[in-house]
Design an enzyme around this catalytic site. Structure first.
Site, PDB file in Angstrom:
ATOM      1  N   ARG A 171      73.947  32.718  72.951  1.00 57.52           N
ATOM      2  CA  ARG A 171      72.866  32.423  72.035  1.00 57.52           C
ATOM      3  C   ARG A 171      72.574  33.146  70.762  1.00 57.52           C
ATOM      4  NH1 ARG A 171      68.637  30.309  75.429  1.00 57.52           N
ATOM      5  NH2 ARG A 171      66.860  31.492  74.191  1.00 57.52           N
ATOM      6  N   ARG A 175      76.659  37.180  62.216  1.00 60.10           N
ATOM      7  CA  ARG A 175      76.930  36.946  60.792  1.00 60.10           C
ATOM      8  C   ARG A 175      77.432  38.126  59.866  1.00 60.10           C
ATOM      9  NH1 ARG A 175      71.380  34.785  60.933  1.00 60.10           N
ATOM     10  NH2 ARG A 175      71.451  32.809  62.080  1.00 60.10           N
ATOM     11  N   ARG A 248      64.274  35.655  86.922  1.00 57.96           N
ATOM     12  CA  ARG A 248      63.660  36.739  86.563  1.00 57.96           C
ATOM     13  C   ARG A 248      62.087  36.642  86.192  1.00 57.96           C
ATOM     14  NH1 ARG A 248      65.094  41.513  87.490  1.00 57.96           N
ATOM     15  NH2 ARG A 248      64.584  42.451  85.446  1.00 57.96           N
ATOM     16  N   ARG A 279      59.998  43.793  74.609  1.00 56.07           N
ATOM     17  CA  ARG A 279      59.676  43.211  73.314  1.00 56.07           C
ATOM     18  C   ARG A 279      58.121  43.493  73.230  1.00 56.07           C
ATOM     19  NH1 ARG A 279      62.440  37.395  73.551  1.00 56.07           N
ATOM     20  NH2 ARG A 279      61.627  36.764  75.556  1.00 56.07           N
ATOM     21  N   GLU A 299      56.053  42.832  76.802  1.00 52.63           N
ATOM     22  CA  GLU A 299      56.767  42.109  77.925  1.00 52.63           C
ATOM     23  C   GLU A 299      57.506  42.811  78.791  1.00 52.63           C
ATOM     24  OE1 GLU A 299      57.988  38.411  75.889  1.00 52.63           O
ATOM     25  OE2 GLU A 299      59.610  38.367  77.257  1.00 52.63           O
ATOM     26  N   TYR A 347      68.646  27.462  81.842  1.00 41.89           N
ATOM     27  CA  TYR A 347      68.183  28.426  80.885  1.00 41.89           C
ATOM     28  C   TYR A 347      67.841  27.419  79.274  1.00 41.89           C
ATOM     29  CZ  TYR A 347      67.738  32.893  77.853  1.00 41.89           C
ATOM     30  OH  TYR A 347      67.594  33.985  77.141  1.00 41.89           O
ATOM     31  N   ASP A 349      65.995  25.766  76.352  1.00 35.71           N
ATOM     32  CA  ASP A 349      64.986  26.141  75.234  1.00 35.71           C
ATOM     33  C   ASP A 349      63.937  24.670  75.010  1.00 35.71           C
ATOM     34  OD1 ASP A 349      65.074  28.770  74.630  1.00 35.71           O
ATOM     35  OD2 ASP A 349      66.518  28.638  72.932  1.00 35.71           O
TER      36      ASP A 349
HETATM   37  P1  FAD Z   1      57.366  25.082  82.530  1.00 32.45           P
HETATM   38  O1  FAD Z   1      56.814  25.175  81.088  1.00 32.45           O
HETATM   39  O2  FAD Z   1      57.772  26.211  83.287  1.00 32.45           O
HETATM   40  O3  FAD Z   1      56.372  23.766  83.201  1.00 32.45           O
HETATM   41  C1  FAD Z   1      56.332  23.620  84.518  1.00 32.45           C
HETATM   42  C2  FAD Z   1      55.012  23.631  85.053  1.00 32.45           C
HETATM   43  O4  FAD Z   1      55.225  23.002  86.579  1.00 32.45           O
HETATM   44  C3  FAD Z   1      54.209  24.912  85.213  1.00 32.45           C
HETATM   45  O5  FAD Z   1      53.180  24.783  84.191  1.00 32.45           O
HETATM   46  C4  FAD Z   1      53.893  25.228  86.699  1.00 32.45           C
HETATM   47  O6  FAD Z   1      52.680  25.805  86.730  1.00 32.45           O
HETATM   48  C5  FAD Z   1      54.084  23.758  87.086  1.00 32.45           C
HETATM   49  N1  FAD Z   1      54.142  23.636  88.610  1.00 32.45           N
HETATM   50  C6  FAD Z   1      55.354  24.285  89.047  1.00 32.45           C
HETATM   51  N2  FAD Z   1      55.232  23.905  90.489  1.00 32.45           N
HETATM   52  C7  FAD Z   1      54.274  23.158  90.761  1.00 32.45           C
HETATM   53  C8  FAD Z   1      53.565  22.723  91.832  1.00 32.45           C
HETATM   54  N3  FAD Z   1      54.197  22.969  92.955  1.00 32.45           N
HETATM   55  N4  FAD Z   1      52.471  21.894  91.739  1.00 32.45           N
HETATM   56  C9  FAD Z   1      51.915  21.690  90.611  1.00 32.45           C
HETATM   57  N5  FAD Z   1      52.394  22.170  89.303  1.00 32.45           N
HETATM   58  C10 FAD Z   1      53.510  23.087  89.442  1.00 32.45           C
HETATM   59  N6  FAD Z   1      61.971  27.994  74.201  1.00 32.45           N
HETATM   60  C11 FAD Z   1      62.379  27.962  72.834  1.00 32.45           C
HETATM   61  O7  FAD Z   1      62.680  26.882  72.481  1.00 32.45           O
HETATM   62  N7  FAD Z   1      62.082  29.050  72.060  1.00 32.45           N
HETATM   63  C12 FAD Z   1      61.485  30.337  72.381  1.00 32.45           C
HETATM   64  O8  FAD Z   1      61.217  31.133  71.435  1.00 32.45           O
HETATM   65  C13 FAD Z   1      61.181  30.278  73.669  1.00 32.45           C
HETATM   66  N8  FAD Z   1      60.818  31.566  74.350  1.00 32.45           N
HETATM   67  C14 FAD Z   1      60.611  31.676  75.433  1.00 32.45           C
HETATM   68  C15 FAD Z   1      59.950  32.888  75.986  1.00 32.45           C
HETATM   69  C16 FAD Z   1      59.580  33.163  77.350  1.00 32.45           C
HETATM   70  C17 FAD Z   1      59.204  34.458  77.687  1.00 32.45           C
HETATM   71  C18 FAD Z   1      60.024  32.160  78.203  1.00 32.45           C
HETATM   72  C19 FAD Z   1      59.996  32.444  79.858  1.00 32.45           C
HETATM   73  C20 FAD Z   1      60.573  31.227  77.860  1.00 32.45           C
HETATM   74  C21 FAD Z   1      60.693  30.679  76.194  1.00 32.45           C
HETATM   75  N9  FAD Z   1      61.453  29.505  75.980  1.00 32.45           N
HETATM   76  C22 FAD Z   1      61.583  29.258  74.563  1.00 32.45           C
HETATM   77  C23 FAD Z   1      61.614  28.163  76.897  1.00 32.45           C
HETATM   78  C24 FAD Z   1      60.374  27.289  77.104  1.00 32.45           C
HETATM   79  O9  FAD Z   1      59.489  27.987  77.790  1.00 32.45           O
HETATM   80  C25 FAD Z   1      60.842  26.213  78.026  1.00 32.45           C
HETATM   81  O10 FAD Z   1      62.303  25.653  77.483  1.00 32.45           O
HETATM   82  C26 FAD Z   1      59.811  25.288  78.329  1.00 32.45           C
HETATM   83  O11 FAD Z   1      58.654  25.863  78.201  1.00 32.45           O
HETATM   84  C27 FAD Z   1      60.078  24.504  79.664  1.00 32.45           C
HETATM   85  O12 FAD Z   1      59.468  23.494  79.899  1.00 32.45           O
HETATM   86  P2  FAD Z   1      59.253  23.025  81.398  1.00 32.45           P
HETATM   87  O13 FAD Z   1      58.004  21.873  81.445  1.00 32.45           O
HETATM   88  O14 FAD Z   1      60.626  22.823  82.012  1.00 32.45           O
HETATM   89  O15 FAD Z   1      58.709  24.154  82.378  1.00 32.45           O
HETATM   90  N1  UDP Z   2      69.702  40.213  73.492  1.00 39.17           N
HETATM   91  C1  UDP Z   2      70.077  41.563  73.628  1.00 39.17           C
HETATM   92  N2  UDP Z   2      69.328  42.216  72.569  1.00 39.17           N
HETATM   93  C2  UDP Z   2      68.334  41.941  71.907  1.00 39.17           C
HETATM   94  C3  UDP Z   2      68.093  40.626  72.166  1.00 39.17           C
HETATM   95  C4  UDP Z   2      68.646  39.831  73.109  1.00 39.17           C
HETATM   96  O1  UDP Z   2      71.055  41.971  74.069  1.00 39.17           O
HETATM   97  O2  UDP Z   2      67.727  42.784  70.969  1.00 39.17           O
HETATM   98  C5  UDP Z   2      70.505  39.531  74.618  1.00 39.17           C
HETATM   99  C6  UDP Z   2      69.790  39.620  76.040  1.00 39.17           C
HETATM  100  O3  UDP Z   2      70.910  39.576  76.953  1.00 39.17           O
HETATM  101  C7  UDP Z   2      69.054  38.245  76.234  1.00 39.17           C
HETATM  102  C8  UDP Z   2      69.895  37.414  75.310  1.00 39.17           C
HETATM  103  O4  UDP Z   2      70.346  38.182  74.327  1.00 39.17           O
HETATM  104  O5  UDP Z   2      68.698  37.999  77.435  1.00 39.17           O
HETATM  105  C9  UDP Z   2      69.178  36.253  74.969  1.00 39.17           C
HETATM  106  O6  UDP Z   2      68.177  36.667  74.049  1.00 39.17           O
HETATM  107  P1  UDP Z   2      66.877  35.695  73.251  1.00 39.17           P
HETATM  108  O7  UDP Z   2      66.031  36.403  72.496  1.00 39.17           O
HETATM  109  O8  UDP Z   2      67.452  34.551  72.860  1.00 39.17           O
HETATM  110  O9  UDP Z   2      66.177  35.628  74.848  1.00 39.17           O
HETATM  111  P2  UDP Z   2      64.885  34.890  75.358  1.00 39.17           P
HETATM  112  O10 UDP Z   2      64.081  34.588  74.162  1.00 39.17           O
HETATM  113  O11 UDP Z   2      65.202  33.696  75.902  1.00 39.17           O
HETATM  114  O12 UDP Z   2      64.160  35.665  76.444  1.00 39.17           O
END
Ligand code: FAD
Ligand code: UDP
Length: 365
Positions: A171, A175, A248, A279, A299, A347, A349
């Site tokens: 991911r 560069r 996780r 972070r 986090e 995984y 986005d």
């Molecule tokens: P979710 O957002 O998990 O929605 C699922 C929903 O279902 C939840 O609200 C849950 O409560 C509900 N649910 C589950 N089970 C039940 C049940 N039995 N009954 C009723 N409701 C239920 N993506 C990016 O593009 N850019 C980013 O910078 C980025 N950063 C991230 C950082 C973190 C820490 C995390 C965890 C994810 C990140 N993502 C990012 C990914 C992004 O969050 C997901 O791609 C997206 O939110 C997934 O949407 P979803 O609807 O599949 O799941």
């Molecule tokens: N990663 C790392 N060092 C950093 C940032 C990211 O080694 O400073 C690695 C780590 O394994 C992480 C992966 O790159 O799980 C993807 O990072 P990203 O920031 O895209 O993760 P997310 O925002 O999905 O947690």
């Protein structure tokens, strides 16, 4: 039946599915077990700062259709993610680029940086990378791996880098230019006003019941609709009949500061293994919020267990094999569609979720 579709989960996948089906004239009910809509992209106002309650969310995509789609619900700013990494008291630019190489080795030209990395790669003797450690060394060499990848990755995933699949690190771009943009995509930004309004607009005019866990009331809820779109964890849907998939989890420690600007950047990664969090996010920098205070979030990664939120699927070999068994069961379920990060154990986005939700709905009749 009162509804055509019951949608379980009001995250991005569920909200888009609900919106599109409602637009087609279908009767839709959304149930959400949390007390709010939006899933993990939910943002909450704190005196003018939109707090990303479940971690930093930066929208990025190369897909114009996806970009236009999300922009039809909210105006996006031109935020560019350029996180920093703090290692042993020194700051390094991410992703790995000429700034990082200059900070590590004092080199100033791409040729000098390439020469060092090429030399360090030789320890792999041309072998195809089999795990995350080898993948990292093949991309940036051992120095960058030891300082900026190993500690962060092992605490994020709770596993040795040698036991993790290479794709996790693919991911991150590498560069040989002085470009600190974390993403290489054509479009990037944050919705001005936060993500919650986006979901609110998608769900406008649709019945949503929060604080409802579908799995605790499935017998009554199943009677309400002919078809179900399920976006929760796939193993939980099947009562963990083949055993639990691994996820996780994260703990978010969010706190206010009286200082207007605490760390000067939206995201700073802490790459040392000894520091328990991965972070710190300073939310106001996503939108340049003009406030006299600030809100930050640390986090902390942890292993998932029942009762905790599953944030990241662990797509290693063992779990991928187990997921396939659940996937086969899911295929046998007439009238239930599994979608999103948890139900597809991917995984994903946000842009991938948007594309997948639009595609899934387009296949329904
Ligand atoms: P979710 O957002 O998990 O929605 C699922 C929903 O279902 C939840 O609200 C849950 O409560 C509900 N649910 C589950 N089970 C039940 C049940 N039995 N009954 C009723 N409701 C239920 N993506 C990016 O593009 N850019 C980013 O910078 C980025 N950063 C991230 C950082 C973190 C820490 C995390 C965890 C994810 C990140 N993502 C990012 C990914 C992004 O969050 C997901 O791609 C997206 O939110 C997934 O949407 P979803 O609807 O599949 O799941
Ligand atoms: N990663 C790392 N060092 C950093 C940032 C990211 O080694 O400073 C690695 C780590 O394994 C992480 C992966 O790159 O799980 C993807 O990072 P990203 O920031 O895209 O993760 P997310 O925002 O999905 O947690």
């Amino acid at each position: 039946m009162k509804f055509d579709y019951l949608i379980v989960g009001s995250g991005l996948f569920g909200a888009i599915a609900a919106h599109e089906l409602n637009k087609q004239g279908k009767k839709v009910l959304v149930v959400e077990k949390r007390s709010h809509i939006g899933g993990n992209i939910y943002t909450e106002d704190n005196k003018g700062i939109h707090v990303h309650k479940y971690g930093a969310h930066i929208f990025h995509t190369n897909n114009k259709e996806v970009w236009d789609y999300v922009n039809s619900f909210a105006e996006f700013n031109r935020f560019t993610n350029s996180p920093l990494a703090l290692y042993k008291g020194k700051l390094y630019n991410l992703p790995f680029n000429m700034n990082t190489f200059h900070q590590l080795w004092g080199v100033t030209t791409p040729q000098e940086a390439m020469a060092i990395i090429d030399k360090q790669k030789q320890e792999l003797a041309g072998k195809q990378p089999q795990n995350l450690e080898e993948q990292a060394i093949s991309l940036v060499g051992r120095d960058v791996y030891e300082a900026l990848i190993k500690g962060y990755t092992e605490k994020q995933w709770g596993r040795k880098a040698t036991e993790l699949p290479p794709f996790i690190i693919s991911r991150l771009p590498v560069r040989y230019t002085y470009d600190n943009n974390y993403f290489s995509d054509r479009y990037q930004g944050i919705p001005i006003g936060g993500y919650t309004q986006l979901i609110e607009k998608m769900l406008d005019g649709i019945e949503v019941r929060t604080n409802v866990d579908y799995l605790k009331q499935r017998h009554e809820l199943d009677k309400l609709a002919g078809k179900i779109i399920y976006t929760g964890p796939i193993d939980e849907y099947f009562d963990y009949c083949y055993g639990m998939l691994e996820y996780r989890s994260l703990t978010f420690d969010t706190y206010e500061s009286e200082q207007a600007n605490v760390q000067g950047n939206a995201v700073i990664n802490y790459t040392e293994a000894e520091i328990p969090f991965t972070r710190i996010i300073e939310h106001k920098h996503f939108e340049g919020s003009d406030t006299t205070h600030s809100v930050l979030t640390k986090e902390y990664p942890s292993e998932w267990k029942p009762g905790l939120e599953p944030y990241y699927p662990v797509n290693d070999e063992k779990n991928s094999a187990l997921y396939k068994k659940y996937r086969a069961l899911a295929k046998e379920q007439d009238n239930v569609i599994f979608g999103g990060r948890l139900a597809e154990y991917k995984y994903y986005d946000m842009h991938q979720v948007v594309a997948s939700a639009l595609y899934t709905v387009s296949k329904l009749n």
